[in-house]
Design a protein around this motif. Structure first.
Motif, PDB file in Angstrom:
ATOM      1  N   LEU A 174       0.839  -1.199   0.000  1.00  0.00           N
ATOM      2  CA  LEU A 174       0.000   0.000   0.000  1.00  0.00           C
ATOM      3  C   LEU A 174       0.879   1.255   0.000  1.00  0.00           C
ATOM      4  O   LEU A 174       0.578   2.247   0.653  1.00  0.00           O
ATOM      5  CB  LEU A 174      -0.959  -0.025   1.201  1.00  0.00           C
ATOM      6  N   SER A 175       1.970   1.164  -0.748  1.00  0.00           N
ATOM      7  CA  SER A 175       2.877   2.309  -0.866  1.00  0.00           C
ATOM      8  C   SER A 175       2.202   3.413  -1.672  1.00  0.00           C
ATOM      9  O   SER A 175       1.218   3.166  -2.383  1.00  0.00           O
ATOM     10  CB  SER A 175       4.146   1.870  -1.605  1.00  0.00           C
ATOM     11  N   ASP A 176       2.734   4.625  -1.588  1.00  0.00           N
ATOM     12  CA  ASP A 176       2.176   5.732  -2.368  1.00  0.00           C
ATOM     13  C   ASP A 176       2.205   5.432  -3.862  1.00  0.00           C
ATOM     14  O   ASP A 176       1.288   5.804  -4.598  1.00  0.00           O
ATOM     15  CB  ASP A 176       2.945   7.034  -2.077  1.00  0.00           C
ATOM     16  N   ALA A 177       3.255   4.747  -4.316  1.00  0.00           N
ATOM     17  CA  ALA A 177       3.359   4.424  -5.751  1.00  0.00           C
ATOM     18  C   ALA A 177       2.202   3.530  -6.171  1.00  0.00           C
ATOM     19  O   ALA A 177       1.588   3.723  -7.231  1.00  0.00           O
ATOM     20  CB  ALA A 177       4.694   3.739  -6.030  1.00  0.00           C
ATOM     21  N   PHE A 178       1.854   2.547  -5.306  1.00  0.00           N
ATOM     22  CA  PHE A 178       0.738   1.654  -5.621  1.00  0.00           C
ATOM     23  C   PHE A 178      -0.587   2.417  -5.558  1.00  0.00           C
ATOM     24  O   PHE A 178      -1.452   2.275  -6.432  1.00  0.00           O
ATOM     25  CB  PHE A 178       0.708   0.467  -4.654  1.00  0.00           C
ATOM     26  N   LEU A 179      -0.749   3.271  -4.526  1.00  0.00           N
ATOM     27  CA  LEU A 179      -2.005   4.019  -4.374  1.00  0.00           C
ATOM     28  C   LEU A 179      -2.210   5.007  -5.528  1.00  0.00           C
ATOM     29  O   LEU A 179      -3.341   5.320  -5.890  1.00  0.00           O
ATOM     30  CB  LEU A 179      -2.051   4.721  -3.012  1.00  0.00           C
ATOM     31  N   GLU A 180      -1.101   5.453  -6.109  1.00  0.00           N
ATOM     32  CA  GLU A 180      -1.172   6.312  -7.311  1.00  0.00           C
ATOM     33  C   GLU A 180      -1.842   5.541  -8.461  1.00  0.00           C
ATOM     34  O   GLU A 180      -2.702   6.072  -9.174  1.00  0.00           O
ATOM     35  CB  GLU A 180       0.265   6.712  -7.694  1.00  0.00           C
ATOM     36  N   LYS A 181      -1.503   4.247  -8.587  1.00  0.00           N
ATOM     37  CA  LYS A 181      -2.119   3.396  -9.630  1.00  0.00           C
ATOM     38  C   LYS A 181      -3.601   3.165  -9.331  1.00  0.00           C
ATOM     39  O   LYS A 181      -4.433   3.137 -10.236  1.00  0.00           O
ATOM     40  CB  LYS A 181      -1.410   2.034  -9.701  1.00  0.00           C
ATOM     41  N   VAL A 182      -3.908   2.989  -8.035  1.00  0.00           N
ATOM     42  CA  VAL A 182      -5.309   2.801  -7.620  1.00  0.00           C
ATOM     43  C   VAL A 182      -6.121   4.030  -8.030  1.00  0.00           C
ATOM     44  O   VAL A 182      -7.203   3.930  -8.620  1.00  0.00           O
ATOM     45  CB  VAL A 182      -5.408   2.571  -6.091  1.00  0.00           C
ATOM     46  N   LEU A 183      -5.556   5.197  -7.758  1.00  0.00           N
ATOM     47  CA  LEU A 183      -6.222   6.464  -8.094  1.00  0.00           C
ATOM     48  C   LEU A 183      -6.501   6.543  -9.599  1.00  0.00           C
ATOM     49  O   LEU A 183      -7.602   6.919 -10.023  1.00  0.00           O
ATOM     50  CB  LEU A 183      -5.336   7.630  -7.647  1.00  0.00           C
ATOM     51  N   LYS A 184      -5.531   6.140 -10.408  1.00  0.00           N
ATOM     52  CA  LYS A 184      -5.704   6.156 -11.887  1.00  0.00           C
ATOM     53  C   LYS A 184      -6.883   5.274 -12.313  1.00  0.00           C
ATOM     54  O   LYS A 184      -7.649   5.633 -13.200  1.00  0.00           O
ATOM     55  CB  LYS A 184      -4.423   5.674 -12.579  1.00  0.00           C
ATOM     56  N   LYS A 185      -7.012   4.101 -11.656  1.00  0.00           N
ATOM     57  CA  LYS A 185      -8.130   3.200 -11.997  1.00  0.00           C
ATOM     58  C   LYS A 185      -9.466   3.898 -11.704  1.00  0.00           C
ATOM     59  O   LYS A 185     -10.426   3.770 -12.459  1.00  0.00           O
ATOM     60  CB  LYS A 185      -8.057   1.898 -11.194  1.00  0.00           C
ATOM     61  N   PHE A 186      -9.536   4.606 -10.571  1.00  0.00           N
ATOM     62  CA  PHE A 186     -10.782   5.307 -10.232  1.00  0.00           C
ATOM     63  C   PHE A 186     -11.078   6.427 -11.235  1.00  0.00           C
ATOM     64  O   PHE A 186     -12.236   6.744 -11.491  1.00  0.00           O
ATOM     65  CB  PHE A 186     -10.730   5.857  -8.799  1.00  0.00           C
ATOM     66  N   GLN A 187     -10.020   6.992 -11.810  1.00  0.00           N
ATOM     67  CA  GLN A 187     -10.234   8.045 -12.824  1.00  0.00           C
ATOM     68  C   GLN A 187     -10.748   7.447 -14.136  1.00  0.00           C
ATOM     69  O   GLN A 187     -11.496   8.082 -14.854  1.00  0.00           O
ATOM     70  CB  GLN A 187      -8.913   8.796 -13.068  1.00  0.00           C
ATOM     71  N   SER A 200      -7.084  -0.800   4.800  1.00  0.00           N
ATOM     72  CA  SER A 200      -6.559  -0.472   3.464  1.00  0.00           C
ATOM     73  C   SER A 200      -7.313   0.701   2.853  1.00  0.00           C
ATOM     74  O   SER A 200      -6.720   1.581   2.227  1.00  0.00           O
ATOM     75  CB  SER A 200      -6.703  -1.676   2.535  1.00  0.00           C
ATOM     76  N   ILE A 201      -8.628   0.704   3.052  1.00  0.00           N
ATOM     77  CA  ILE A 201      -9.461   1.774   2.485  1.00  0.00           C
ATOM     78  C   ILE A 201      -9.159   3.099   3.207  1.00  0.00           C
ATOM     79  O   ILE A 201      -9.095   4.159   2.577  1.00  0.00           O
ATOM     80  CB  ILE A 201     -10.959   1.378   2.551  1.00  0.00           C
ATOM     81  N   VAL A 202      -8.923   3.017   4.512  1.00  0.00           N
ATOM     82  CA  VAL A 202      -8.566   4.223   5.290  1.00  0.00           C
ATOM     83  C   VAL A 202      -7.234   4.786   4.796  1.00  0.00           C
ATOM     84  O   VAL A 202      -7.059   5.999   4.637  1.00  0.00           O
ATOM     85  CB  VAL A 202      -8.515   3.903   6.811  1.00  0.00           C
ATOM     86  N   LEU A 203      -6.298   3.884   4.498  1.00  0.00           N
ATOM     87  CA  LEU A 203      -4.985   4.316   3.998  1.00  0.00           C
ATOM     88  C   LEU A 203      -5.127   5.043   2.658  1.00  0.00           C
ATOM     89  O   LEU A 203      -4.474   6.061   2.414  1.00  0.00           O
ATOM     90  CB  LEU A 203      -4.098   3.080   3.831  1.00  0.00           C
ATOM     91  N   PHE A 204      -6.019   4.529   1.809  1.00  0.00           N
ATOM     92  CA  PHE A 204      -6.283   5.178   0.516  1.00  0.00           C
ATOM     93  C   PHE A 204      -6.885   6.575   0.741  1.00  0.00           C
ATOM     94  O   PHE A 204      -6.519   7.547   0.065  1.00  0.00           O
ATOM     95  CB  PHE A 204      -7.204   4.287  -0.326  1.00  0.00           C
ATOM     96  N   ALA A 205      -7.778   6.685   1.732  1.00  0.00           N
ATOM     97  CA  ALA A 205      -8.405   7.986   2.033  1.00  0.00           C
ATOM     98  C   ALA A 205      -7.355   8.987   2.521  1.00  0.00           C
ATOM     99  O   ALA A 205      -7.402  10.176   2.178  1.00  0.00           O
ATOM    100  CB  ALA A 205      -9.506   7.810   3.071  1.00  0.00           C
ATOM    101  N   LYS A 206      -6.392   8.517   3.323  1.00  0.00           N
ATOM    102  CA  LYS A 206      -5.314   9.414   3.807  1.00  0.00           C
ATOM    103  C   LYS A 206      -4.460   9.897   2.635  1.00  0.00           C
ATOM    104  O   LYS A 206      -4.032  11.053   2.599  1.00  0.00           O
ATOM    105  CB  LYS A 206      -4.436   8.675   4.823  1.00  0.00           C
ATOM    106  N   PHE A 207      -4.224   8.989   1.698  1.00  0.00           N
ATOM    107  CA  PHE A 207      -3.461   9.325   0.495  1.00  0.00           C
ATOM    108  C   PHE A 207      -4.194  10.424  -0.295  1.00  0.00           C
ATOM    109  O   PHE A 207      -3.598  11.409  -0.732  1.00  0.00           O
ATOM    110  CB  PHE A 207      -3.296   8.046  -0.337  1.00  0.00           C
ATOM    111  N   LEU A 208      -5.523  10.267  -0.418  1.00  0.00           N
ATOM    112  CA  LEU A 208      -6.334  11.270  -1.128  1.00  0.00           C
ATOM    113  C   LEU A 208      -6.335  12.607  -0.376  1.00  0.00           C
ATOM    114  O   LEU A 208      -6.285  13.673  -0.983  1.00  0.00           O
ATOM    115  CB  LEU A 208      -7.782  10.783  -1.292  1.00  0.00           C
ATOM    116  N   GLU A 209      -6.370  12.525   0.951  1.00  0.00           N
ATOM    117  CA  GLU A 209      -6.378  13.742   1.768  1.00  0.00           C
ATOM    118  C   GLU A 209      -5.084  14.545   1.531  1.00  0.00           C
ATOM    119  O   GLU A 209      -5.119  15.758   1.365  1.00  0.00           O
ATOM    120  CB  GLU A 209      -6.499  13.362   3.255  1.00  0.00           C
TER     121      GLU A 209
END
Length: 436
Positions: A174-187, A200-209
């Motif tokens: 759940l590194s920032d590099a991986f969460l960056e890819k997750v964000l792209k999928k949502f786009q 894991s979902i909370v970690l993604f929310a912190k990344f978005l914050e």
């Protein structure tokens, strides 16, 4: 659109149509009819297992006349014997649904459900997700979950994901590099809902914050986020609501049973009273009144292949005072009974207390992404954490003094900064662990 999900269940021999009709009937019972239905199902399932299940006969002491409150409490240790010794007459490995628990309680075991019981499980899941306009045959799921890493298991899960209209984000990295890819999928994808492990979902929310991004703005099709398998803290729920701008729905389930409680549209944690019967017991196995905290003990009303009768799931909770037989409400879930910290003074404290106290200080500035607490000796605790910068002595003093206030003084702490935290083989994060 073809209902791939329903079709795959039918192909595997799960009588979905019959289960849907049964669930509709139960949901529409009047209060008096429901009381009769529940009594009848409890008697039926006990009688069935006393007559057809050797394992249960031995556990219950071969009695034929019984009072409900005298029936034995089944625990996970009882179940740690070969499955074929626990199956009811007429059931074999060929005509059941077979699975194993995640072992997040520390006691994994293999279990079985008959196919009708498992069809009812799916039907009850369909109904509850339907409260939020999610339909498994059409809605597209963003799934934050573990996945087997060996080739065959991996391919099988990916195929199941395809049939179930879900896109999986494995939660081991759940590194920032991986969460960056997750964000792209949502786009780029039209997801209808998010489902998966809370941490894991909370970690993604912190990344978005950190990036100042609201998920609903970049993925407008989203209708809801369903978190499961780990505790959802109030502060985390607020963060998810702020960063996702969609309803955050809390579910509590166990693979060997069913969905146990699911947040309804009024924000109550409604217990599944259609396929389960839930009791709260004290340490002497006596039923506690609503509003009192105790062990959660559950009966599966339909599982004939394998008995789960008065089964101590290993969790502690409270039923709301306004609960009725037909609509029980879970007021609070306190976490697992085996996550208890024993302290030098003799005091016992839920491990999650440490987690709450530490969380309130540690996450103020968003530096610490995740942490877990391990008890290594009676007075010694290790806090492992992932952060951008190491905790300073001032923060550490604050944590130690808060814990001294909430729990007791003179406890020893070491703080270990890590790149990633260890998760279970399914990808769950165990927030507190005692090694005593």
């Amino acid at each position: 659109m073809v209902s791939l999900f329903d079709i795959s269940l039918k192909i595997n021999g799960f009588p979905i149509k019959k289960a849907k009709a049964e669930l509709d009937r139960i949901v529409n019972l009047s209060e008096a009819e429901y009381t009769d239905f529940l009594q009848k199902k409890k008697d039926e399932i006990v009688d069935f297992h006393l007559q057809n299940n050797k394992f249960y006969q031995e556990l219950a002491g071969n009695q034929t006349i019984y009072k409900w409150e005298d029936l034995p409490i089944l625990n996970k240790q009882n179940l740690q014997k070969p499955l074929k010794e626990r199956l009811s007459k007429g059931y074999t490995l060929k005509n059941i649904y077979l699975n194993k628990t995640s072992g997040s309680s520390g006691t994994p075991f293999v279990f079985a459900k008959d196919k009708y019981c498992h069809a009812l499980t799916w039907t009850s899941i369909f109904m509850r997700f339907g409260w939020y306009n999610i339909n498994f045959n059409h809605s597209y799921q963003a799934r934050f979950y573990g996945i087997p890493l060996h080739f065959l298991g991996y391919q099988k899960e990916r195929f199941k994901d395809f049939l179930s209209r879900r896109f999986r984000f494995p939660v081991f990295d759940l590194s920032d590099a991986f969460l960056e890819k997750v964000l792209k999928k949502f786009q780029n994808k039209k997801f209808d809902y998010i489902n998966g492990y809370t941490s894991s979902i909370v970690l993604f929310a912190k990344f978005l914050e950190n990036k100042n991004i609201v998920l609903k703005e970049i993925c407008p099709t989203l209708k809801g986020c369903f978190v499961t398998s780990e505790m959802l803290f109030e502060s985390d729920k607020k963060l998810l609501e702020k960063q996702f701008k969609i309803p955050i729905i809390n579910e509590y389930g166990a693979s060997e049973l069913d969905l146990i409680a699911f947040e309804n549209t009024q924000g109550e944690w409604q217990i599944n009273a259609e396929t389960l019967f839930v009791e709260i017991l004290n340490e002497n196995d006596q039923v506690l009144p609503h509003g009192k905290e105790g062990r959660i003990v559950i009966t599966s009303l339909f599982n004939k292949a394998h008995p789960f009768i008065r089964y101590d799931i290993g969790d502690i909770g409270i039923l709301d005072e306004k609960s009725t037989l037909q609509k029980p409400i879970l007021k609070k879930l306190m976490g697992r009974t085996n996550d208890i910290a024993l302290l030098p003074s003799g005091k016992k404290s839920p491990g999650l207390t440490f987690y709450y106290v530490t969380k309130s200080i540690i996450e103020d500035d968003g530096n610490v992404k995740e942490f877990i607490i391990k008890q290594t000796k009676l007075d010694t605790f290790e806090i492992e954490y992932v952060s951008d910068t190491a905790l300073n002595s001032n923060q550490i003093l604050k944590i130690e003094s808060a814990i001294a206030t909430y729990l007791e003084p003179n406890l020893k702490f070491s703080f270990v900064r890590k790149d990633v935290l260890e998760r279970t083989n399914r990808g769950k994060l165990k927030q507190f662990k005692s090694y005593l």
